[in-house]
Design a protein around this motif. Structure first.
Motif, PDB file in Angstrom:
ATOM      1  N   LEU A  59       0.824  -1.226  -0.058  1.00 44.86           N
ATOM      2  CA  LEU A  59       0.034   0.105   0.027  1.00 44.86           C
ATOM      3  C   LEU A  59       1.019   0.798  -0.150  1.00 44.86           C
ATOM      4  CD1 LEU A  59      -2.700  -0.880   2.361  1.00 44.86           C
ATOM      5  CD2 LEU A  59      -3.108  -0.609   0.270  1.00 44.86           C
TER       6      LEU A  59
ATOM      7  N   CYS B  54       0.904   4.023  -2.778  1.00 41.41           N
ATOM      8  CA  CYS B  54       0.765   5.084  -2.609  1.00 41.41           C
ATOM      9  C   CYS B  54       1.736   5.975  -2.877  1.00 41.41           C
ATOM     10  CB  CYS B  54       1.135   5.273  -1.396  1.00 41.41           C
ATOM     11  SG  CYS B  54       0.589   6.821  -0.866  1.00 41.41           S
TER      12      CYS B  54
ATOM     13  N   VAL C  12       0.162  -4.184  -5.753  1.00 47.49           N
ATOM     14  CA  VAL C  12      -0.690  -4.451  -5.550  1.00 47.49           C
ATOM     15  C   VAL C  12      -1.285  -6.137  -5.815  1.00 47.49           C
ATOM     16  CG1 VAL C  12      -3.380  -3.973  -4.791  1.00 47.49           C
ATOM     17  CG2 VAL C  12      -1.481  -2.255  -5.006  1.00 47.49           C
TER      18      VAL C  12
ATOM     19  N   ASN D  21      -8.380   6.000  -5.659  1.00 50.18           N
ATOM     20  CA  ASN D  21      -7.268   5.047  -5.693  1.00 50.18           C
ATOM     21  C   ASN D  21      -7.147   3.926  -4.916  1.00 50.18           C
ATOM     22  OD1 ASN D  21      -6.231   6.067  -7.913  1.00 50.18           O
ATOM     23  ND2 ASN D  21      -4.500   7.485  -7.315  1.00 50.18           N
ATOM     24  N   GLY D  22      -7.297   4.579  -3.472  1.00 52.28           N
ATOM     25  CA  GLY D  22      -7.782   3.181  -2.649  1.00 52.28           C
ATOM     26  C   GLY D  22      -8.635   2.642  -2.633  1.00 52.28           C
TER      27      GLY D  22
ATOM     28  N   ILE E 245      -8.258  -0.191  -5.120  1.00 58.27           N
ATOM     29  CA  ILE E 245      -7.899  -1.112  -4.400  1.00 58.27           C
ATOM     30  C   ILE E 245      -8.206  -1.851  -3.455  1.00 58.27           C
ATOM     31  CG2 ILE E 245      -5.497  -1.877  -2.694  1.00 58.27           C
ATOM     32  CD1 ILE E 245      -4.271   0.576  -4.328  1.00 58.27           C
ATOM     33  N   SER E 246      -9.148  -1.370  -2.384  1.00 55.38           N
ATOM     34  CA  SER E 246     -10.238  -2.398  -1.884  1.00 55.38           C
ATOM     35  C   SER E 246     -11.081  -3.032  -2.407  1.00 55.38           C
ATOM     36  CB  SER E 246     -10.616  -0.979  -0.583  1.00 55.38           C
ATOM     37  OG  SER E 246     -11.782  -2.148   0.359  1.00 55.38           O
TER      38      SER E 246
ATOM     39  N   GLU F 120      -9.338  -6.046  -3.737  1.00 56.53           N
ATOM     40  CA  GLU F 120      -8.425  -6.948  -2.656  1.00 56.53           C
ATOM     41  C   GLU F 120     -10.532  -7.883  -2.678  1.00 56.53           C
ATOM     42  OE1 GLU F 120      -6.023  -6.217   0.418  1.00 56.53           O
ATOM     43  OE2 GLU F 120      -8.581  -5.995   1.649  1.00 56.53           O
TER      44      GLU F 120
ATOM     45  N   PHE G 283      -5.439   6.170   2.104  1.00 53.95           N
ATOM     46  CA  PHE G 283      -5.839   5.252   3.436  1.00 53.95           C
ATOM     47  C   PHE G 283      -7.300   5.433   3.856  1.00 53.95           C
ATOM     48  CE2 PHE G 283      -0.947   4.767   3.296  1.00 53.95           C
ATOM     49  CZ  PHE G 283      -0.918   3.876   2.745  1.00 53.95           C
TER      50      PHE G 283
ATOM     51  N   TYR H  30      -9.111   3.658   1.375  1.00 52.50           N
ATOM     52  CA  TYR H  30      -8.223   1.830   1.537  1.00 52.50           C
ATOM     53  C   TYR H  30      -9.529   1.586   2.375  1.00 52.50           C
ATOM     54  CZ  TYR H  30      -6.346  -2.580   2.066  1.00 52.50           C
ATOM     55  OH  TYR H  30      -6.392  -3.780   2.738  1.00 52.50           O
ATOM     56  N   ARG H  31      -9.181   2.463   3.075  1.00 51.43           N
ATOM     57  CA  ARG H  31     -10.204   1.310   5.289  1.00 51.43           C
ATOM     58  C   ARG H  31     -11.728   1.746   4.430  1.00 51.43           C
ATOM     59  NH1 ARG H  31      -7.557   4.766   7.654  1.00 51.43           N
ATOM     60  NH2 ARG H  31      -8.495   6.788   7.528  1.00 51.43           N
TER      61      ARG H  31
ATOM     62  N   GLY I  10     -14.033   1.648   1.562  1.00 53.49           N
ATOM     63  CA  GLY I  10     -14.406   1.236  -0.066  1.00 53.49           C
ATOM     64  C   GLY I  10     -15.011   2.046  -0.136  1.00 53.49           C
TER      65      GLY I  10
END
Length: 202
Positions: free
Chosen positions: A20, A24, A52, A86-87, A90-91, A94, A171, A174-175, A177
């Motif tokens: 991550l 970034c 990733v 982007n975060g 990536i979420s 995943e 971030f 990402y956290r 979503g």
């Protein structure tokens, strides 16, 4: 895409903190440096995903290539605040790798396409507001005799804030979503920031 999910869903995969941070960092360094007329920031976005996908598909080169290939489309947003997209993406990657929900690669493209314009407008407005304030502060300092310190402090503060905002946005996306944007809008934070920018005159 369903074939890719079936290969990995039995073994849950998680993007490491190292990957991550690397993603970034790639975005911070190359977002405005990897432009292509057809894709604009699309090349940098795809490059950002390399660490990733190595975490999500460590033993499946075809799956890694498939993710990168579908990520190299047109993309253009404000680099700092827009990093939240982007975060979020990536979420979602995943979730796809782990077979969670009914998310497909096209859904990520839709999210990116839908959010890049609005966040570019908001991000550019806030970024320019911050820049004007910093220029006013450090121009006055320079004219007061701090001929070296004024410009240097301006550069440090401007890029320090850019890096901070970009990392926090990334971030947070990402956290949270897909809930990230809805939560920010419902909280009224964007409205407050835009109001402040209008007061300054942006």
């Amino acid at each position: 895409m369903s074939e890719v999910v079936s290969k990995v869903s039995s073994t849950p995969q998680k993007v490491s903190k190292k990957a991550l941070n690397k993603a970034c960092h790639i975005w911070l360094e190359f977002a405005n440096a990897g432009y292509a007329w057809i894709r604009l920031m699309g090349n940098t976005y795809a490059q950002m995903l390399i660490p990733v996908v190595h975490d999500l598909y460590p033993d499946d080169k075809d799956a890694r290539n498939a993710v990168i290939a579908r990520s190299m489309d047109f993309y253009n947003t404000e680099p700092a605040f827009g990093n939240i997209i982007n975060g979020i993406a990536i979420s979602m990657e995943e979730q796809i790798a782990n077979g969670e929900g009914a998310i497909a690669g096209d859904d990520i493209t839709t999210i990116r396409t839908s959010l890049m314009g609005p966040l570019a407008g908001i991000g550019d407005t806030i970024h320019n507001t911050i820049n004007i304030i910093l220029i006013a502060i450090f121009t006055d300092m320079t004219l007061s005799g701090a001929y070296l310190a004024g410009p240097l402090l301006y550069i440090i503060c401007r890029w320090g804030l850019f890096i901070l905002i970009s990392r926090v946005s990334f971030f947070y996306g990402y956290r949270k979503g897909g809930e990230a944007i809805a939560e920010i809008i419902s909280s009224g934070r964007f409205d407050d920031l835009i109001t402040a920018a209008n007061i300054v005159g942006c």
